[in-house]
Design an enzyme around this catalytic site. Structure first.
Site, mmCIF file in Angstrom:
data_model
loop_
_atom_site.group_PDB
_atom_site.id
_atom_site.type_symbol
_atom_site.label_atom_id
_atom_site.label_comp_id
_atom_site.label_asym_id
_atom_site.label_seq_id
_atom_site.Cartn_x
_atom_site.Cartn_y
_atom_site.Cartn_z
ATOM 1 N N ASP A 1 0.761 -1.245 0.010
ATOM 2 C CA ASP A 1 -0.007 -0.010 0.010
ATOM 3 C C ASP A 1 0.749 1.172 0.007
ATOM 4 O OD1 ASP A 1 -2.131 1.632 0.212
ATOM 5 O OD2 ASP A 1 -2.882 1.091 2.161
ATOM 6 N N ASP B 1 -3.934 2.570 -5.504
ATOM 7 C CA ASP B 1 -2.361 2.756 -4.555
ATOM 8 C C ASP B 1 -2.563 1.333 -3.608
ATOM 9 O OD1 ASP B 1 -4.777 2.934 -2.832
ATOM 10 O OD2 ASP B 1 -4.003 4.901 -1.807
ATOM 11 N N GLU B 2 -3.113 0.358 -3.999
ATOM 12 C CA GLU B 2 -3.035 -0.726 -3.324
ATOM 13 C C GLU B 2 -2.934 -2.084 -4.185
ATOM 14 O OE1 GLU B 2 -5.799 -2.318 0.603
ATOM 15 O OE2 GLU B 2 -6.569 -0.849 -0.934
#
Length: 405
Positions: free
Chosen positions: A11, A105-106
């Site tokens: 993350d 973003d993960e």
């Protein structure tokens, strides 16, 4: 499902803020808020310095300003964040055989079996180091035997660090943490658990699964399993879908402008709803018209990444007006959204205000419960029922040309 799996959850730390700091080093070490810049706006992302004042994402901007008057407020740029996300995705894609991108973003990475060749923790660390070196973005990861424990571990590793949970130590690791650390435990469930005296994951681990079933139904069983470090869900191979579209062929060709506008609006609204529920954003809208002489015309327009009705529907309306010039009988109309990216609705927080966000959330909840046509705009009411359909699950849409209406 194998118990010797090696699942990594990565993350990017305060992703939007980190991107802005790469572009402007003056933002380093300062409380930064990204989102709607007016008092009616909402916080999309905030730096750790801002969080120390009690600020969090989705908070009304006016409240955030009160908590931290000296905060630097930026509107944000979805195009910039998408580019940085693609850079990170490319590094992961080149490094591992199986990964899942769950948001802008993960990521989840399945390194099962890689320890025979590289060492899973070593490989994950090398990927993280490469991402930091090549993009300049801070990133954290958790490594364990499943997705749930790895995700929780990542939260404990932040900011900009890594944690490995050795197989067999999942329950002791989870035990002292707040139940709110469990994925899918939101504010409502958290309050219910706290009222029952279950504030720590340890409390859930100590009770029978049947009790959680009585309190929270099927969700209770899922939460109990997660609290005990049990999660067999697989890492699903990531595939970027570039476009989604729907069309309607009429049983009788028509020149009824109101009817055409209503159908176009209904189709667009349906697609936008599914963009949001599938964590997708579009940057290009296309309208298609086929006349009775089979001449087909299309017109498209690029827009900022969005999955918001009030952003996309006016574009759809304008494109149709510009395209519908021949005044001939129309055989088919279609709507297409392309240049799709992951990222979820949060990017739209840069532009939207609190009232609009709450409205969309309420509308989507109604649609999920009662069907996608349970809440519609007046302009689309003349369109016949579209029915339940998710364009991202591979099923044929009920509005495609092979269904004449």
């Amino acid at each position: 499902m194998r118990n010797d799996r090696a699942i990594v959850h990565m993350d990017l730390d305060t992703f939007f803020v980190s991107c802005e700091r790469l572009l402007d080093s003056k933002l380093l070490g300062k409380p930064v808020l990204i989102g709607g810049t007016t008092d009616r706006g909402v916080v999309a992302s905030c730096s750790y310095e801002a969080r120390s004042f009690g600020i969090h994402s989705a908070m009304p901007m006016r409240m955030a300003k009160q908590l931290c008057p000296e905060a630097i407020i930026l509107r944000g740029n979805s195009g910039t964040y998408t580019k940085f996300s693609e850079m990170v995705t490319e590094v992961i894609k080149e490094s591992v055989p199986l990964y899942e991108k769950t948001s802008i973003d993960e990521f989840y990475i399945d390194l099962t079996g890689m320890d025979k060749f590289f060492g899973c923790h070593k490989l994950a660390s090398e990927i993280r180091t490469r991402i930091i070196k090549e993009t300049g973005l801070p990133i954290s990861f958790g490594l364990s035997i499943n997705k749930t424990v790895s995700k929780i571990a990542t939260g404990e590793a932040k900011p900009n660090n890594e944690i490995r949970i050795v197989s067999g130590t999942e329950k002791p690791f989870l035990s002292p943490l707040s139940v709110k650390k469990i994925p899918m435990v939101g504010d409502v469930i958290f309050k219910i658990l706290c009222d029952l005296g279950m504030k720590r994951i340890k409390n859930i681990q100590e009770i029978p699964m049947e009790m959680m079933l009585k309190v929270l139904g099927k969700n209770g069983i899922t939460i109990w399993k997660k609290a005990n470090g049990i999660d067999n869900s697989p890492v699903v191979q990531y595939q970027e879908r570039k476009s989604v579209s729907t069309e309607r062929t009429f049983d009788r060709d028509t020149i009824d402008v109101k009817k055409l506008e209503s159908i176009i609006a209904a189709m667009a609204e349906e697609l936008i709803y599914h963009l949001r529920t599938s964590n997708k954003l579009t940057a290009c809208v296309t309208i298609k018209i086929r006349y009775s002489d089979f001449q087909t015309y299309t017109q498209q327009k690029r827009i900022p990444y969005s999955s918001a009705d009030h952003v996309i529907l006016p574009v759809v309306k304008d494109l149709f007006k510009n395209l519908f010039q021949r005044r001939l009988l129309v055989r088919l109309v279609g709507v297409r959204f392309s240049h799709l990216v992951e990222g979820g609705y949060q990017i739209n927080l840069f532009e939207d205000n609190e009232k609009i966000i709450n409205l969309y959330q309420a509308m989507d909840k109604m649609r999920q419960r009662y069907g996608s046509r349970s809440v519609i705009r007046a302009v689309g009411m003349e369109a016949k029922s579209i029915g339940r359909w998710n364009p991202f699950n591979g099923e044929p849409p009920p509005l495609l040309a092979n269904r004449r209406q």
